[in-house]
Scaffold this motif. Structure first.
Motif, mmCIF file in Angstrom:
data_model
loop_
_atom_site.group_PDB
_atom_site.id
_atom_site.type_symbol
_atom_site.label_atom_id
_atom_site.label_comp_id
_atom_site.label_asym_id
_atom_site.label_seq_id
_atom_site.Cartn_x
_atom_site.Cartn_y
_atom_site.Cartn_z
ATOM 1 N N ASN A 51 0.781 -1.185 0.024
ATOM 2 C CA ASN A 51 0.085 -0.033 0.016
ATOM 3 C C ASN A 51 0.709 1.338 -0.069
ATOM 4 O OD1 ASN A 51 -2.357 -1.472 -0.025
ATOM 5 N ND2 ASN A 51 -2.667 -1.494 2.214
ATOM 6 N N LYS A 52 1.914 1.226 0.671
ATOM 7 C CA LYS A 52 2.754 2.269 0.791
ATOM 8 C C LYS A 52 3.466 2.546 -0.568
ATOM 9 C CE LYS A 52 6.682 4.092 3.403
ATOM 10 N NZ LYS A 52 7.959 4.020 4.439
ATOM 11 N N ALA A 53 3.973 1.650 -1.340
ATOM 12 C CA ALA A 53 4.656 1.502 -2.521
ATOM 13 C C ALA A 53 3.485 1.930 -3.540
ATOM 14 C CB ALA A 53 5.199 0.266 -3.008
ATOM 15 N N MET A 54 2.233 1.762 -3.577
ATOM 16 C CA MET A 54 1.155 2.128 -4.182
ATOM 17 C C MET A 54 0.785 3.576 -4.050
ATOM 18 S SD MET A 54 0.623 -0.409 -6.748
ATOM 19 C CE MET A 54 -0.698 0.366 -7.450
ATOM 20 N N SER A 55 1.243 4.024 -3.144
ATOM 21 C CA SER A 55 0.756 5.612 -2.777
ATOM 22 C C SER A 55 1.805 6.486 -3.370
ATOM 23 C CB SER A 55 0.971 5.958 -1.245
ATOM 24 O OG SER A 55 2.078 5.801 -0.591
ATOM 25 N N LYS A 56 2.923 5.904 -3.910
ATOM 26 C CA LYS A 56 4.020 6.810 -4.473
ATOM 27 C C LYS A 56 3.817 6.724 -6.220
ATOM 28 C CE LYS A 56 7.219 5.609 -1.231
ATOM 29 N NZ LYS A 56 8.771 4.894 -0.964
ATOM 30 N N ASP A 57 4.457 7.894 -6.732
ATOM 31 C CA ASP A 57 4.412 7.848 -8.118
ATOM 32 C C ASP A 57 5.251 6.807 -8.931
ATOM 33 O OD1 ASP A 57 2.677 10.086 -7.676
ATOM 34 O OD2 ASP A 57 4.204 11.700 -8.355
ATOM 35 N N TRP A 58 4.606 6.230 -9.820
ATOM 36 C CA TRP A 58 5.561 5.239 -10.467
ATOM 37 C C TRP A 58 5.579 5.806 -11.916
ATOM 38 C CZ3 TRP A 58 5.329 -0.719 -9.727
ATOM 39 C CH2 TRP A 58 5.065 -0.916 -8.077
ATOM 40 N N TYR A 59 6.692 5.192 -12.563
ATOM 41 C CA TYR A 59 6.696 5.701 -14.209
ATOM 42 C C TYR A 59 7.416 4.472 -14.767
ATOM 43 C CZ TYR A 59 11.228 7.876 -12.979
ATOM 44 O OH TYR A 59 12.388 8.215 -12.666
ATOM 45 N N ILE A 69 18.519 10.521 -36.426
ATOM 46 C CA ILE A 69 19.860 10.700 -35.735
ATOM 47 C C ILE A 69 20.608 9.486 -35.784
ATOM 48 C CG2 ILE A 69 19.607 12.871 -34.744
ATOM 49 C CD1 ILE A 69 19.307 11.391 -32.011
ATOM 50 N N GLY A 70 19.874 8.528 -35.595
ATOM 51 C CA GLY A 70 20.567 7.019 -35.577
ATOM 52 C C GLY A 70 21.278 6.656 -34.073
ATOM 53 N N LYS A 71 20.563 7.051 -33.326
ATOM 54 C CA LYS A 71 21.149 6.967 -31.713
ATOM 55 C C LYS A 71 19.898 6.834 -31.050
ATOM 56 C CE LYS A 71 25.345 9.722 -32.382
ATOM 57 N NZ LYS A 71 26.051 10.867 -31.565
ATOM 58 N N LEU A 72 20.128 6.239 -29.679
ATOM 59 C CA LEU A 72 19.394 6.032 -28.878
ATOM 60 C C LEU A 72 18.947 7.105 -28.204
ATOM 61 C CD1 LEU A 72 20.430 2.635 -26.755
ATOM 62 C CD2 LEU A 72 18.526 2.983 -28.107
ATOM 63 N N LYS A 73 17.488 7.256 -28.076
ATOM 64 C CA LYS A 73 16.901 8.582 -27.490
ATOM 65 C C LYS A 73 15.790 8.242 -26.490
ATOM 66 C CE LYS A 73 13.918 12.565 -29.225
ATOM 67 N NZ LYS A 73 13.597 13.326 -30.375
ATOM 68 N N ARG A 74 15.632 8.716 -25.152
ATOM 69 C CA ARG A 74 14.943 8.228 -24.173
ATOM 70 C C ARG A 74 13.615 8.957 -24.407
ATOM 71 N NH1 ARG A 74 15.782 8.137 -17.828
ATOM 72 N NH2 ARG A 74 13.636 7.993 -17.303
ATOM 73 N N MET A 75 12.440 8.236 -24.342
ATOM 74 C CA MET A 75 11.110 8.541 -24.497
ATOM 75 C C MET A 75 10.780 9.396 -23.042
ATOM 76 S SD MET A 75 9.368 7.920 -27.009
ATOM 77 C CE MET A 75 7.455 7.800 -26.458
ATOM 78 N N PRO A 76 9.686 10.118 -23.119
ATOM 79 C CA PRO A 76 9.240 10.765 -22.079
ATOM 80 C C PRO A 76 8.655 9.656 -20.991
ATOM 81 C CG PRO A 76 8.668 12.213 -23.919
ATOM 82 C CD PRO A 76 9.153 10.832 -24.558
ATOM 83 N N ASN A 77 8.916 9.779 -19.747
ATOM 84 C CA ASN A 77 8.332 8.790 -18.897
ATOM 85 C C ASN A 77 6.581 8.748 -19.003
ATOM 86 O OD1 ASN A 77 10.899 8.580 -17.681
ATOM 87 N ND2 ASN A 77 10.526 10.143 -16.287
ATOM 88 N N ILE A 78 6.101 7.528 -18.869
ATOM 89 C CA ILE A 78 4.975 7.223 -18.746
ATOM 90 C C ILE A 78 4.457 7.277 -17.249
ATOM 91 C CG2 ILE A 78 3.042 5.510 -19.279
ATOM 92 C CD1 ILE A 78 5.055 4.572 -21.587
ATOM 93 N N ILE A 79 3.673 8.201 -16.932
ATOM 94 C CA ILE A 79 3.754 8.136 -15.414
ATOM 95 C C ILE A 79 2.396 7.739 -14.872
ATOM 96 C CG2 ILE A 79 3.838 10.055 -13.522
ATOM 97 C CD1 ILE A 79 5.551 11.883 -15.148
ATOM 98 N N ARG A 80 2.214 7.282 -13.675
ATOM 99 C CA ARG A 80 1.069 7.030 -12.878
ATOM 100 C C ARG A 80 1.282 7.693 -11.753
ATOM 101 N NH1 ARG A 80 -0.181 3.995 -8.466
ATOM 102 N NH2 ARG A 80 -2.209 3.211 -8.245
#
Length: 83
Positions: A51-59, A69-80
């Motif tokens: 329950n404590k873990a579920m009360s925090k933001d997850w992404y 550009i042919g390189k790795l690029k980080r996607m924006p976080n998918i946030i809960r």
């Protein structure tokens, strides 16, 4: 240089690039940030800890190859977000 040698070099280079692009991953494995909780041990946590873990933001986050550009690029976080 003879034209046959140039042709063979081009064929070799194209074959190498094709094989490399087929084996290269297009994205990284998605990862979950869970506020410091190891989700692989979820069933071993007490209900209070869950329950404590579920009360925090997850992404979820991952990287992908940007073709421009042919390189790795980080996607924006998918946030809960917790309300």
């Amino acid at each position: 240089m003879s034209s046959i040698l140039l042709l063979l070099q081009r064929v070799h280079q194209n074959e190498h690039q094709t094989r490399h692009s087929l084996t290269k991953k297009k994205f990284s494995e998605p990862k979950i940030y869970s506020g410091g909780v190891d989700v692989t041990l979820w069933n071993e946590l007490s209900k209070e800890e869950q329950n404590k873990a579920m009360s925090k933001d997850w992404y979820i986050y991952y990287k992908f190859i940007d073709d421009t550009i042919g390189k790795l690029k980080r996607m924006p976080n998918i946030i809960r977000r917790m309300q």
